[in-house]
Scaffold this motif. Sequence first.
Motif, PDB file in Angstrom:
ATOM      1  N   UNK A   1     -10.176  58.562   1.853  1.00  0.00           N
ATOM      2  CA  UNK A   1     -10.527  57.589   0.815  1.00  0.00           C
ATOM      3  C   UNK A   1      -9.460  56.482   0.730  1.00  0.00           C
ATOM      4  N   UNK A   2      -8.195  56.909   0.792  1.00  0.00           N
ATOM      5  CA  UNK A   2      -7.099  55.927   0.702  1.00  0.00           C
ATOM      6  C   UNK A   2      -7.189  54.930   1.854  1.00  0.00           C
ATOM      7  N   UNK A   3      -7.410  55.449   3.076  1.00  0.00           N
ATOM      8  CA  UNK A   3      -7.471  54.560   4.251  1.00  0.00           C
ATOM      9  C   UNK A   3      -8.688  53.649   4.167  1.00  0.00           C
ATOM     10  N   UNK A   4      -9.796  54.205   3.751  1.00  0.00           N
ATOM     11  CA  UNK A   4     -11.045  53.426   3.674  1.00  0.00           C
ATOM     12  C   UNK A   4     -10.920  52.295   2.652  1.00  0.00           C
TER      13      UNK A   4
ATOM     14  N   UNK B   1      -9.305  69.001  -0.748  1.00  0.00           N
ATOM     15  CA  UNK B   1      -9.655  67.643  -1.191  1.00  0.00           C
ATOM     16  C   UNK B   1      -8.421  66.747  -1.195  1.00  0.00           C
ATOM     17  N   UNK B   2      -7.310  67.346  -1.564  1.00  0.00           N
ATOM     18  CA  UNK B   2      -6.064  66.594  -1.624  1.00  0.00           C
ATOM     19  C   UNK B   2      -5.721  65.993  -0.258  1.00  0.00           C
ATOM     20  N   UNK B   3      -5.809  66.829   0.769  1.00  0.00           N
ATOM     21  CA  UNK B   3      -5.486  66.372   2.130  1.00  0.00           C
ATOM     22  C   UNK B   3      -6.553  65.386   2.636  1.00  0.00           C
TER      23      UNK B   3
ATOM     24  N   UNK C   1     -25.126  41.233   5.200  1.00  0.00           N
ATOM     25  CA  UNK C   1     -25.977  42.131   5.989  1.00  0.00           C
ATOM     26  C   UNK C   1     -25.162  43.013   6.960  1.00  0.00           C
ATOM     27  N   UNK C   2     -24.075  43.591   6.406  1.00  0.00           N
ATOM     28  CA  UNK C   2     -23.262  44.506   7.204  1.00  0.00           C
ATOM     29  C   UNK C   2     -23.467  45.932   6.714  1.00  0.00           C
ATOM     30  N   UNK C   3     -23.670  46.832   7.634  1.00  0.00           N
ATOM     31  CA  UNK C   3     -23.819  48.242   7.273  1.00  0.00           C
ATOM     32  C   UNK C   3     -23.345  49.113   8.423  1.00  0.00           C
ATOM     33  N   UNK C   4     -23.848  48.803   9.629  1.00  0.00           N
ATOM     34  CA  UNK C   4     -23.498  49.630  10.791  1.00  0.00           C
ATOM     35  C   UNK C   4     -21.989  49.595  11.042  1.00  0.00           C
ATOM     36  N   UNK C   5     -21.369  48.436  10.807  1.00  0.00           N
ATOM     37  CA  UNK C   5     -19.924  48.328  11.060  1.00  0.00           C
ATOM     38  C   UNK C   5     -19.115  49.109  10.020  1.00  0.00           C
ATOM     39  N   UNK C   6     -19.586  49.110   8.770  1.00  0.00           N
ATOM     40  CA  UNK C   6     -18.889  49.901   7.742  1.00  0.00           C
ATOM     41  C   UNK C   6     -19.075  51.389   8.058  1.00  0.00           C
ATOM     42  N   UNK C   7     -20.284  51.720   8.540  1.00  0.00           N
ATOM     43  CA  UNK C   7     -20.578  53.117   8.897  1.00  0.00           C
ATOM     44  C   UNK C   7     -19.639  53.581  10.007  1.00  0.00           C
ATOM     45  N   UNK C   8     -19.510  52.760  11.047  1.00  0.00           N
ATOM     46  CA  UNK C   8     -18.657  53.153  12.192  1.00  0.00           C
ATOM     47  C   UNK C   8     -17.194  53.272  11.781  1.00  0.00           C
ATOM     48  N   UNK C   9     -16.743  52.313  10.969  1.00  0.00           N
ATOM     49  CA  UNK C   9     -15.334  52.355  10.548  1.00  0.00           C
ATOM     50  C   UNK C   9     -15.087  53.581   9.674  1.00  0.00           C
ATOM     51  N   UNK C  10     -16.023  53.875   8.789  1.00  0.00           N
ATOM     52  CA  UNK C  10     -15.830  55.055   7.930  1.00  0.00           C
ATOM     53  C   UNK C  10     -15.825  56.327   8.780  1.00  0.00           C
ATOM     54  N   UNK C  11     -16.673  56.371   9.814  1.00  0.00           N
ATOM     55  CA  UNK C  11     -16.718  57.537  10.704  1.00  0.00           C
ATOM     56  C   UNK C  11     -15.407  57.718  11.450  1.00  0.00           C
ATOM     57  N   UNK C  12     -14.877  56.597  11.926  1.00  0.00           N
ATOM     58  CA  UNK C  12     -13.608  56.658  12.679  1.00  0.00           C
ATOM     59  C   UNK C  12     -12.466  57.105  11.763  1.00  0.00           C
ATOM     60  N   UNK C  13     -12.413  56.546  10.546  1.00  0.00           N
ATOM     61  CA  UNK C  13     -11.326  56.914   9.621  1.00  0.00           C
ATOM     62  C   UNK C  13     -11.441  58.366   9.164  1.00  0.00           C
ATOM     63  N   UNK C  14     -12.683  58.824   8.997  1.00  0.00           N
ATOM     64  CA  UNK C  14     -12.872  60.236   8.613  1.00  0.00           C
ATOM     65  C   UNK C  14     -12.359  61.137   9.730  1.00  0.00           C
ATOM     66  N   UNK C  15     -12.665  60.763  10.978  1.00  0.00           N
ATOM     67  CA  UNK C  15     -12.213  61.578  12.121  1.00  0.00           C
ATOM     68  C   UNK C  15     -10.686  61.620  12.176  1.00  0.00           C
ATOM     69  N   UNK C  16     -10.057  60.462  11.987  1.00  0.00           N
ATOM     70  CA  UNK C  16      -8.578  60.426  12.026  1.00  0.00           C
ATOM     71  C   UNK C  16      -8.002  61.352  10.955  1.00  0.00           C
ATOM     72  N   UNK C  17      -8.614  61.317   9.774  1.00  0.00           N
ATOM     73  CA  UNK C  17      -8.120  62.155   8.666  1.00  0.00           C
ATOM     74  C   UNK C  17      -8.301  63.637   8.985  1.00  0.00           C
ATOM     75  N   UNK C  18      -9.451  63.974   9.558  1.00  0.00           N
ATOM     76  CA  UNK C  18      -9.721  65.399   9.858  1.00  0.00           C
ATOM     77  C   UNK C  18      -8.755  65.912  10.938  1.00  0.00           C
TER      78      UNK C  18
END
Length: 431
Positions: free
Chosen positions: A348-351, A341-343, A313-330
């Motif tokens: 995706x690699x980090x996630x 897409x390449x950059x 029953x995990x979702x919010x934590x995956x959501x937050x982690x994906x948001x943080x990793x997306x921000x770092x990548x951007x």
Amino acid sequence: MSEKFDCIVVGAGPAGISCAHELAKGGAKVLLLERGEYPGSKNVMGGVLYRKMMEDVVPDFWKEAPLERPIVEQRFMMMDKESAVTVGYKGMEWGKEPYNNFTVLRAKFDQWFAEKAVQQGAVLICETVVLECIVENGKVVGVRTDRPNGEVYADVVVLADGVNSLLAQSLGFHKEYKPDEVALATMEILKLDKGVIEDRFNLEDNQGCTIELFGDATKGILGTGFLYTNKDTLSIGVGTLLSGLIKHKIKPYELLEYVKNHPMIRPYIQGSEPQEYLAHLIPEGGFNSMGRIVGDGVIVIGDASQLVNAIHREGSNLAMTSGRLAAETILTAKAAGDFTENMLGLYRTRLMSGFVGQDMQKYKDSTHHFDKFPQYFDEYIPMMNRAMSQMFTVDGTSKWDKQKKIWKDLGGTKEKMKLARDMYRAWRVIK
Ligand code: FAD
């Protein structure tokens, strides 16, 4: 053309807010768009908030966030019609700072969390529906909203629009989800005196309990129910795959009423008053249902990319982690001036190399396995209840004779082989 941003984030749920917060903190010019009247107004969760992933975005958040109760006890009830086998863990270490997990009410929590992103410098605009992504030469360059002259442009658009993500679908990133890839959950928030909650759940002030419900809670359909303690309310709900509801011709609210009236649950909620009724989809297709999550100028995060671990029953934590990793990548992409897409594929690699990707892969076959073999819920849980009842009934029969009877009740050689095979299969899909 209107103002241009470094990044537009669509959807102010845990994924979108985390992403906007981290981008703004890193100095990017961010626009966070939300269709609801305020962040959280459209959002539904049981809901257990996981400290670690929230803390990665807002350290020491528990000192000021509108949390309900720190969870000190987790119980799991395997329910039959008039009985339940219960296991659980209660630990006082979870009741002390920095705590473990918390119950939250999303309408309050998301508003507070979005305000933290605004304090970092993100621009939040609510009551704005993003209708589509603007694509030029195969690259996403902005979004079209339902506001007059509602086009906004950015180097990157982050889709955090939740389970249905029509935006990712319209980009061709995933197909329309099938009924066995999403669960429908209905829940109620029930008002109950704080002291009564603490007495009934054996809690002290600022302690919370979660109870996950299996088996008869969903009338044997693949899914779970839950009963969580808030400060002066209870959250009760039930969620099953849409395909299960269709197959068994059961309406979701009937299932919720059934759970509320179940003899194992009724005493906990007696005398409470319904305060809110909520329903929402949960993406449960897992890793195999994930579509594309990166393109030129675009990243998909959270529920919009099926990031839910239904077994835990995990979702919010995956959501937050994906948001943080997306921000770092951007932020890395911004420094390089490269939004291809390449950059952005770095996200995706980090996630996928972290706990999110690993857990998604670990449980990749679980939903479909348990959906295909319903006996885990409608045969084995009642069997477990009958065995416990026999073993714990003191009636002058010796314990050896009881064991023999329980063994005999499992059936003949064929049934026992099937049971052994099913247990082995279950172990294989969750190992
Ligand atoms: P969401 O929280 O769904 O946020 C998406 C946001 O996008 C919403 O605010 C929405 O209004 C907005 N939006 C959508 N489309 C548009 C558009 N076109 N334009 C503008 N805005 C848009 N997870 C846990 O960790 N613990 C739990 O206990 C738990 N229990 C749950 C119980 C239930 C009943 C349900 C339904 C879910 C539960 N989950 C739980 C899962 C959790 O709620 C989700 O995984 C999490 O909310 C995903 O966050 P998100 O930001 O990706 O999406």
